[in-house]
Design a protein around this motif. Sequence first.
Motif, PDB file in Angstrom:
ATOM      1  N   UNK A 159       0.833  -1.202   0.000  1.00  0.00           N
ATOM      2  CA  UNK A 159       0.000   0.000   0.000  1.00  0.00           C
ATOM      3  C   UNK A 159       0.868   1.253   0.000  1.00  0.00           C
ATOM      4  N   UNK A 160       0.527   2.199  -0.878  1.00  0.00           N
ATOM      5  CA  UNK A 160       1.238   3.474  -0.962  1.00  0.00           C
ATOM      6  C   UNK A 160       0.343   4.628  -0.530  1.00  0.00           C
ATOM      7  N   UNK A 161      -0.864   4.671  -1.068  1.00  0.00           N
ATOM      8  CA  UNK A 161      -1.764   5.787  -0.754  1.00  0.00           C
ATOM      9  C   UNK A 161      -3.168   5.467  -1.232  1.00  0.00           C
TER      10      UNK A 161
ATOM     11  N   UNK B  93       3.392  14.674   6.135  1.00  0.00           N
ATOM     12  CA  UNK B  93       2.895  13.410   5.566  1.00  0.00           C
ATOM     13  C   UNK B  93       2.497  13.604   4.105  1.00  0.00           C
ATOM     14  N   UNK B  94       1.899  14.753   3.811  1.00  0.00           N
ATOM     15  CA  UNK B  94       1.482  15.026   2.437  1.00  0.00           C
ATOM     16  C   UNK B  94       2.679  15.094   1.495  1.00  0.00           C
ATOM     17  N   UNK B  95       3.765  15.695   1.959  1.00  0.00           N
ATOM     18  CA  UNK B  95       4.963  15.809   1.126  1.00  0.00           C
ATOM     19  C   UNK B  95       5.517  14.420   0.807  1.00  0.00           C
ATOM     20  N   UNK B  96       5.597  13.574   1.829  1.00  0.00           N
ATOM     21  CA  UNK B  96       6.108  12.212   1.620  1.00  0.00           C
ATOM     22  C   UNK B  96       5.170  11.406   0.719  1.00  0.00           C
ATOM     23  N   UNK B  97       3.880  11.594   0.933  1.00  0.00           N
ATOM     24  CA  UNK B  97       2.889  10.856   0.140  1.00  0.00           C
ATOM     25  C   UNK B  97       2.963  11.264  -1.327  1.00  0.00           C
TER      26      UNK B  97
ATOM     27  N   UNK C 202       5.938   9.732  -2.968  1.00  0.00           N
ATOM     28  CA  UNK C 202       5.746   8.307  -3.228  1.00  0.00           C
ATOM     29  C   UNK C 202       4.886   8.084  -4.472  1.00  0.00           C
ATOM     30  N   UNK C 203       3.847   8.874  -4.622  1.00  0.00           N
ATOM     31  CA  UNK C 203       2.977   8.745  -5.795  1.00  0.00           C
ATOM     32  C   UNK C 203       3.715   9.128  -7.074  1.00  0.00           C
ATOM     33  N   UNK C 204       4.469  10.199  -7.019  1.00  0.00           N
ATOM     34  CA  UNK C 204       5.197  10.643  -8.206  1.00  0.00           C
ATOM     35  C   UNK C 204       6.285   9.651  -8.592  1.00  0.00           C
ATOM     36  N   UNK C 205       6.841   8.950  -7.601  1.00  0.00           N
ATOM     37  CA  UNK C 205       7.860   7.943  -7.913  1.00  0.00           C
ATOM     38  C   UNK C 205       7.263   6.770  -8.680  1.00  0.00           C
TER      39      UNK C 205
END
Length: 295
Positions: free
Chosen positions: A214-216, A245-249, A252-255
């Motif tokens: 799970x990522x988001x 948390x939003x920055x990390x999330x 992760x999505x962009x990666x």
Amino acid sequence: MGEIAGPFVGSWAVAAGLVTAWALRGGRYVRVLPDVYVVRGSEFGARERALAAGCWAKKRGVLVGVSAMAMFGSPYADEWLPAEIALRSSRHAPDGVRVVRDRITDDECCLIDGFWVTTPIRTAYDIARRYPRDAAVPLLDSHCATTGIRPGEVLEFAAGRAGERGIAQLRATLSLVDPGSASPQESRTRLLLIDGGFPPPQTQIVVRDERGNFVARVDMGYREWRIAIEYDGAQHWTDPKQRARDIDRLAALESLDWIVIRLTAAHLRTHPTLILTRLQSAFTSRGIKIGELSA
């Protein structure tokens, strides 16, 4: 005398010895409707407004529409709309209460905390045919999510009522309902995209990495093209922990090659075309032509 919880009928409370007439005129209680009182300073949200309308009618009516929504526990029953109650009489309604004269059968209502309330399906039926689309869809998204009913069930309920007012509007409205919208603003965002010519977005998309981890979970978007639309409430900007948390999330999505379009209430209110422009750019970057999708 003990504390009275929630709205109550003043004359009934006095007759029962729960409060004195003098106390009702003092500063401890506030009259919210004729002969209906609450303790000063107590919560008075959508559910309390519904209960107050039921008390005003001396429990003789049936709570409908947004008042029924509130009684079922919807967190987004609009508190700015009047309480709604069905009465057989033509009793004049005070400010803040809307009286309707609908015929409601016994199997279309139920008892909640001593008040008659339309069933979830009947409640959705009334909202879909009475309210303009842009008001009805956010309400119905919330109501369906809270009660677990499906738009198709409401359509089946309406099938035998072709002659009643608002049926055509009901069908059009229900075709846009999606209980996956987690807030009225997300519902409005979805309507904006559809009206802008984009395909209806999927809601509550779970994103996983190549290992299945799970990522988001994104508010809405298009899984096939890895495009996400995220509505950010105030806490996303004012809470430092949430912001981190939003920055990390987002990273992760962009990666995973997701394009994330973020928006706020200000965008919806004053810059809706900017949202559509950004989404159009995202589709273009994926080599997708909107006109070909709808052809």
